[in-house]
Design a protein around this motif. Structure first.
Motif, PDB file in Angstrom:
ATOM      1  N   ASN A  89       7.491   7.278   0.523  1.00 60.52           N
ATOM      2  CA  ASN A  89       6.022   7.150   0.636  1.00 60.52           C
ATOM      3  C   ASN A  89       5.596   6.588   1.987  1.00 60.52           C
ATOM      4  OD1 ASN A  89       5.973   8.026  -1.943  1.00 60.52           O
ATOM      5  ND2 ASN A  89       5.425   6.060  -2.859  1.00 60.52           N
ATOM      6  N   PHE A  90       6.331   6.938   3.011  1.00 56.07           N
ATOM      7  CA  PHE A  90       5.999   6.405   4.334  1.00 56.07           C
ATOM      8  C   PHE A  90       4.935   7.290   5.001  1.00 56.07           C
ATOM      9  CE2 PHE A  90       6.336   5.609   8.804  1.00 56.07           C
ATOM     10  CZ  PHE A  90       6.514   4.241   8.848  1.00 56.07           C
ATOM     11  N   PRO A  91       3.779   6.698   5.357  1.00 59.19           N
ATOM     12  CA  PRO A  91       2.706   7.526   5.931  1.00 59.19           C
ATOM     13  C   PRO A  91       2.793   7.648   7.454  1.00 59.19           C
ATOM     14  CG  PRO A  91       1.887   5.336   5.452  1.00 59.19           C
ATOM     15  CD  PRO A  91       3.357   5.302   5.160  1.00 59.19           C
ATOM     16  N   ILE A  92       2.594   8.865   7.934  1.00 52.38           N
ATOM     17  CA  ILE A  92       2.564   9.099   9.388  1.00 52.38           C
ATOM     18  C   ILE A  92       1.234   9.786   9.732  1.00 52.38           C
ATOM     19  CG2 ILE A  92       3.640  10.276  11.337  1.00 52.38           C
ATOM     20  CD1 ILE A  92       6.278  10.127   9.856  1.00 52.38           C
ATOM     21  N   PHE A  93       0.520   9.191  10.659  1.00 53.09           N
ATOM     22  CA  PHE A  93      -0.729   9.786  11.141  1.00 53.09           C
ATOM     23  C   PHE A  93      -0.404  10.603  12.398  1.00 53.09           C
ATOM     24  CE2 PHE A  93      -3.892   7.620   8.576  1.00 53.09           C
ATOM     25  CZ  PHE A  93      -3.201   6.522   8.105  1.00 53.09           C
ATOM     26  N   ASN A  94      -0.644  11.896  12.330  1.00 54.18           N
ATOM     27  CA  ASN A  94      -0.424  12.759  13.489  1.00 54.18           C
ATOM     28  C   ASN A  94      -1.777  13.097  14.113  1.00 54.18           C
ATOM     29  OD1 ASN A  94       2.524  13.333  13.064  1.00 54.18           O
ATOM     30  ND2 ASN A  94       1.711  14.078  11.130  1.00 54.18           N
ATOM     31  N   PHE A  95      -1.884  12.959  15.410  1.00 54.35           N
ATOM     32  CA  PHE A  95      -3.166  13.265  16.060  1.00 54.35           C
ATOM     33  C   PHE A  95      -2.993  13.371  17.572  1.00 54.35           C
ATOM     34  CE2 PHE A  95      -2.679   8.714  15.499  1.00 54.35           C
ATOM     35  CZ  PHE A  95      -3.027   8.179  16.727  1.00 54.35           C
ATOM     36  N   ASN A  96      -4.092  13.735  18.231  1.00 54.44           N
ATOM     37  CA  ASN A  96      -4.127  13.750  19.698  1.00 54.44           C
ATOM     38  C   ASN A  96      -5.021  12.614  20.149  1.00 54.44           C
ATOM     39  OD1 ASN A  96      -2.589  16.121  19.829  1.00 54.44           O
ATOM     40  ND2 ASN A  96      -4.414  17.357  19.550  1.00 54.44           N
TER      41      ASN A  96
ATOM     42  N   THR B 232       5.793 -11.066   2.577  1.00 54.13           N
ATOM     43  CA  THR B 232       5.630  -9.844   1.783  1.00 54.13           C
ATOM     44  C   THR B 232       5.144  -8.691   2.655  1.00 54.13           C
ATOM     45  OG1 THR B 232       4.869 -11.335   0.056  1.00 54.13           O
ATOM     46  CG2 THR B 232       4.602  -8.997  -0.374  1.00 54.13           C
ATOM     47  N   LEU B 233       5.777  -7.547   2.458  1.00 50.09           N
ATOM     48  CA  LEU B 233       5.364  -6.355   3.206  1.00 50.09           C
ATOM     49  C   LEU B 233       4.088  -5.793   2.585  1.00 50.09           C
ATOM     50  CD1 LEU B 233       6.245  -4.346   5.483  1.00 50.09           C
ATOM     51  CD2 LEU B 233       7.336  -3.015   3.698  1.00 50.09           C
ATOM     52  N   VAL B 234       3.058  -5.688   3.393  1.00 52.21           N
ATOM     53  CA  VAL B 234       1.761  -5.200   2.896  1.00 52.21           C
ATOM     54  C   VAL B 234       1.662  -3.684   3.071  1.00 52.21           C
ATOM     55  CG1 VAL B 234      -0.731  -5.321   3.256  1.00 52.21           C
ATOM     56  CG2 VAL B 234       0.641  -7.389   3.438  1.00 52.21           C
ATOM     57  N   ALA B 235       2.072  -3.220   4.235  1.00 47.36           N
ATOM     58  CA  ALA B 235       2.017  -1.773   4.500  1.00 47.36           C
ATOM     59  C   ALA B 235       2.896  -1.425   5.690  1.00 47.36           C
ATOM     60  CB  ALA B 235       0.586  -1.340   4.791  1.00 47.36           C
ATOM     61  N   SER B 236       3.375  -0.199   5.694  1.00 46.86           N
ATOM     62  CA  SER B 236       4.111   0.329   6.853  1.00 46.86           C
ATOM     63  C   SER B 236       3.440   1.628   7.252  1.00 46.86           C
ATOM     64  CB  SER B 236       5.564   0.631   6.495  1.00 46.86           C
ATOM     65  OG  SER B 236       6.198  -0.531   6.067  1.00 46.86           O
ATOM     66  N   ILE B 237       3.195   1.773   8.531  1.00 42.07           N
ATOM     67  CA  ILE B 237       2.570   3.019   8.990  1.00 42.07           C
ATOM     68  C   ILE B 237       3.206   3.486  10.295  1.00 42.07           C
ATOM     69  CG2 ILE B 237       0.279   2.671   7.952  1.00 42.07           C
ATOM     70  CD1 ILE B 237      -0.554   1.943  10.973  1.00 42.07           C
TER      71      ILE B 237
ATOM     72  N   LEU C 125       0.809  -1.223   0.000  1.00 34.75           N
ATOM     73  CA  LEU C 125       0.000   0.000   0.000  1.00 34.75           C
ATOM     74  C   LEU C 125       0.844   1.276   0.000  1.00 34.75           C
ATOM     75  CD1 LEU C 125      -2.906  -0.914   2.442  1.00 34.75           C
ATOM     76  CD2 LEU C 125      -2.965  -0.844  -0.023  1.00 34.75           C
ATOM     77  N   ASN C 126       2.090   1.161   0.440  1.00 41.40           N
ATOM     78  CA  ASN C 126       2.942   2.358   0.468  1.00 41.40           C
ATOM     79  C   ASN C 126       3.417   2.763  -0.926  1.00 41.40           C
ATOM     80  OD1 ASN C 126       2.929   1.126   3.105  1.00 41.40           O
ATOM     81  ND2 ASN C 126       4.439   2.631   3.693  1.00 41.40           N
ATOM     82  N   GLN C 127       3.449   1.763  -1.825  1.00 36.25           N
ATOM     83  CA  GLN C 127       4.010   2.013  -3.149  1.00 36.25           C
ATOM     84  C   GLN C 127       3.359   3.201  -3.854  1.00 36.25           C
ATOM     85  OE1 GLN C 127       3.750  -1.762  -5.131  1.00 36.25           O
ATOM     86  NE2 GLN C 127       5.879  -2.237  -4.753  1.00 36.25           N
ATOM     87  N   ASP C 128       2.042   3.234  -3.831  1.00 35.02           N
ATOM     88  CA  ASP C 128       1.351   4.319  -4.546  1.00 35.02           C
ATOM     89  C   ASP C 128       0.553   5.221  -3.594  1.00 35.02           C
ATOM     90  OD1 ASP C 128      -0.450   2.434  -3.883  1.00 35.02           O
ATOM     91  OD2 ASP C 128      -1.336   2.192  -5.864  1.00 35.02           O
ATOM     92  N   LYS C 129       1.018   5.317  -2.364  1.00 38.57           N
ATOM     93  CA  LYS C 129       0.371   6.174  -1.353  1.00 38.57           C
ATOM     94  C   LYS C 129      -1.119   5.872  -1.249  1.00 38.57           C
ATOM     95  CE  LYS C 129       3.531  10.103  -1.685  1.00 38.57           C
ATOM     96  NZ  LYS C 129       3.666  11.535  -1.836  1.00 38.57           N
ATOM     97  N   SER C 130      -1.446   4.595  -1.188  1.00 38.95           N
ATOM     98  CA  SER C 130      -2.864   4.204  -1.122  1.00 38.95           C
ATOM     99  C   SER C 130      -3.479   4.459   0.241  1.00 38.95           C
ATOM    100  CB  SER C 130      -3.009   2.713  -1.429  1.00 38.95           C
ATOM    101  OG  SER C 130      -2.524   2.428  -2.691  1.00 38.95           O
ATOM    102  N   ILE C 131      -2.634   4.580   1.253  1.00 37.34           N
ATOM    103  CA  ILE C 131      -3.170   4.733   2.616  1.00 37.34           C
ATOM    104  C   ILE C 131      -3.735   6.146   2.792  1.00 37.34           C
ATOM    105  CG2 ILE C 131      -2.549   4.727   5.077  1.00 37.34           C
ATOM    106  CD1 ILE C 131      -0.406   2.587   4.260  1.00 37.34           C
TER     107      ILE C 131
END
Lengths: 456, 188
Positions: free
Chosen positions: A288-295, A444-449, A260-266
């Motif tokens: 293309n590593f996604p980071i969720f920022n929140f409180n 296989t790596l599916v996603a990294s978050i 999912l990281n390949q094409d920024k699908s997250i």
């Protein structure tokens, strides 16, 4: 002019400070960038090889059975057209104890009883056994081609052990390692003939001629796209009525569609269970590593959800086991500006989250083992998870189970005079295909978050 | 009026006999206890959930500053409430309507209720700091034992401080209303 300059300088100052505040301030970690490319085959059309099981047991499929729908003849009639849709040129063969080519103008004979007869002596006839391994071996010759094998898959237990088994599995292993897949379409069709080689308890074999229905199988070896195309054509043209019974399973060593990281699908909505939803911001950093920022608050139940159709090849067995490689860092400093590399402390938690998978989706229940309530408030946390597909599923065994009968049960089953006859050792055969797929499967790596949050 | 001032002086004297410990504790916590001292090791081994702190990758000394402030603040609140209650009783005792022998004993009930309210106030403050106070994030560091100790120990200590204060600070004619206060020498 001076006013303009002043305004310009102030603008640059505020803009740069704004940009600076958006800078990444998480801990240092290794982003897994050697993403395994999912092999996409060229759309170039390649040859199609069709193998018809010529054993005598198949003859019953081409004879009409009053009151029953004959799907075998319809399917075989259309197979020529379906094969042309899939590939450039189609080559036909008949197999039994050996493989013989069939001329194109003789294809029509496949749907006639004569095709399965043998005029010569029993010993010299090619219709006395089903040497499926020969067809599989042939399927390994050209890795770009598509192979379609039509058979009743009636294999005795002795064909599924020792050297016969390895001659069946080793070509399949090569097929799967080449990135190809195996599609199994089971079709229940009318049957009016004799089923041979039913194992008896005494040790010999028995015949049965009272069956009115029996499944036959179309095994497609090739790339997933062609397999799904054949299945789609068959479904649209033949399995229209509700009473039409058919089963399908795709056995593949690469059931993962993509990382999912390949094409920024997250997307932002992949993370749920955060009470302060407005605070959620998704940013992509390098690779293309996604980071969720929140409180977050301690009562939050943070979940990361992926729809199966985004990561799993349609019709395949899916994934039975995932591995979560996870880490958690904490920082006493919460403001990004104040956080330095030294502010981050790597926690000692080994298991933090728990995954679950349903028919539709994969769910990572973050902070299930280590509850948010256990973490200290007033700190910033950085959670990193690499989600790997570790083991392919085996749902096809369950799909085909009701059409399967074991050696030991075959005689009793025959004695019940069934109208619908089952396939000998079908579950075993599907199990063998699955285990071959499992052997050829690579983690296989599916996603990294990453989840970067203040705990309030 | 002079008697009231005398009472206040005695009350403060009574409270300070143990209250100095509280002031010393508050000052020490703000300054920061010695890394090898008794206080640090007591807090670390009895109040803090050391396992959780360690799992998060910290040592207690890295998180101690905020925790000391928190304990100091708790003690400041408790001390202020103790002083207020003690002074209030000491002053009020001068205005009790004791116009007949033995009537002072009736006011024991008043003192008992007043002291009950005081203990409840102490419990309210400690509970707010330890259990309900969502704004005290450092309270998360507390272990189960630590929570219990922080709830009970300060109540016992500050009640003794209060008792010593009212023992000496209560008006002489009203001493019978305070438990054992009539045992004090008459010239005190």
């Amino acid at each position: 002019m001076n006013k303009f300059k002043l305004f310009f300088i102030l603008f640059i100052f505020f803009y740069s400070s704004l940009l600076a505040s958006d800078e990444y301030c998480g801990p240092k970690f290794e982003i897994i960038s050697d993403l395994k490319e999912i092999k996409k085959k060229e759309d170039k059309k390649n040859p199609v090889f069709v193998y018809f099981d010529g054993s005598l047991s198949m003859q019953g499929f081409v004879k009409d059975q009053p009151g029953q729908k004959n799907l075998y003849r319809d399917v075989i009639d259309d197979l020529q057209q379906i094969s042309e849709n899939v590939g450039s040129k189609t080559y036909y063969h008949k197999f039994g104890s050996t493989i013989e080519p069939i001329k194109e103008n003789e294809i029509a004979r496949v749907t006639k009883p004569l095709f399965y007869d043998c005029a010569g002596s029993v010993e010299s006839c090619n219709n006395q056994e089903t040497r499926l391994e020969l067809a599989f071996k042939a399927a390994n010759a050209n890795k770009d081609a598509t192979y379609i094998i039509v058979t009743d898959l009636f294999l005795s237990s002795k064909q599924l052990v020792g050297s016969t088994l390895s001659s069946l599995t080793s070509p399949l292993k090569s097929v799967l390692k080449n990135g190809n897949s195996i599609g199994v379409v089971g079709v229940m069709s009318s049957f009016n003939g004799t089923i041979y080689d039913i194992p008896s308890k005494a040790g010999g074999t028995l015949k049965y001629s009272e069956a009115k229905k029996r499944p036959f199988y179309i095994i497609i070896v090739g790339n997933e796209k062609n397999i799904n195309l054949v299945k789609k054509n068959l479904k649209e043209q033949h399995f229209i009525d509700q009473e039409d019974q058919y089963k399908f399973s795709l056995i593949t060593s690469s059931p993962i569609l993509k990382n999912l990281n390949q094409d920024k699908s997250i997307k932002e909505n992949y993370v749920t269970g955060i009470s302060n939803r407005d605070s959620v911001k998704l940013e992509y950093i390098e690779n293309n590593f996604p980071i969720f920022n929140f409180n977050a608050v301690q009562s939050d139940k943070i979940k990361f959800k992926i729809k199966n159709n985004e990561i799993i090849v349609e019709g395949s067995n899916g994934i039975s086991n995932y591995q979560i490689n996870e880490h958690l860092w904490t920082s006493k400093e919460q403001a990004c500006k104040k956080i330095s590399e030294e502010s981050w402390k790597k926690t000692k938690f080994e298991k933090i989250s728990k995954w679950s998978s349903s028919e539709d989706q994969f769910e990572l229940n973050t902070f299930e083992h280590v509850a948010l309530k256990k973490l200290f408030r007033g700190m910033r946390y950085f959670y990193l998870a690499n989600i790997y597909a570790e083991k392919p599923g085996n749902s096809s065994e369950e799909i085909f189970k009701e059409w399967s009968i074991r050696d030991s049960e075959a005689e009793d089953f025959k004695d019940q005079n069934p109208v619908e006859f089952k396939t000998l050792n079908l579950s075993k055969i599907i199990g063998i295909l699955n285990s071959v797929a499992e052997d050829a499967f690579e983690k296989t790596l599916v996603a990294s978050i990453a989840l970067n949050f203040d705990l309030e | 009026m002079i008697n009231v001032i005398k009472s206040l002086f005695f009350a403060l004297f009574g409270m300070s006999s143990l209250g100095w410990l509280s002031i010393l504790l508050i000052i020490t916590l703000y300054v920061g206890p010695s890394p090898d001292g008794f206080l640090l090791s007591f807090i670390e081994s009895n109040l803090i959930n050391s396992e959780d702190v360690e799992q998060l990758g910290y040592t207690f000394s890295e998180l101690a500053y905020e925790f000391y402030e928190y304990i100091a603040l708790l003690n400041i609140f408790l001390l202020i409430v103790t002083i207020i209650f003690c002074i209030c009783w000491s002053i009020a005792s001068h205005f009790l309507n004791i116009d007949a022998p033995g009537k002072a004993k009736i006011y024991f009930i008043h003192w008992f209720i007043f002291s009950g309210i005081f203990v409840a106030s102490l419990f309210g403050i400690t509970s707010f700091f330890v259990i309900w106070g969502r704004s005290f994030e450092v309270a998360d560091y507390l272990s189960g034992v630590g929570q219990t100790l922080l709830l009970i120990l300060p109540i016992i200590f500050y009640f003794i401080v209060y008792y010593l204060g009212v023992l000496l600070g209560t008006a002489r004619f009203a001493r019978s209303s305070v438990l054992f206060a009539n045992k004090l020498p008459g010239n005190l």
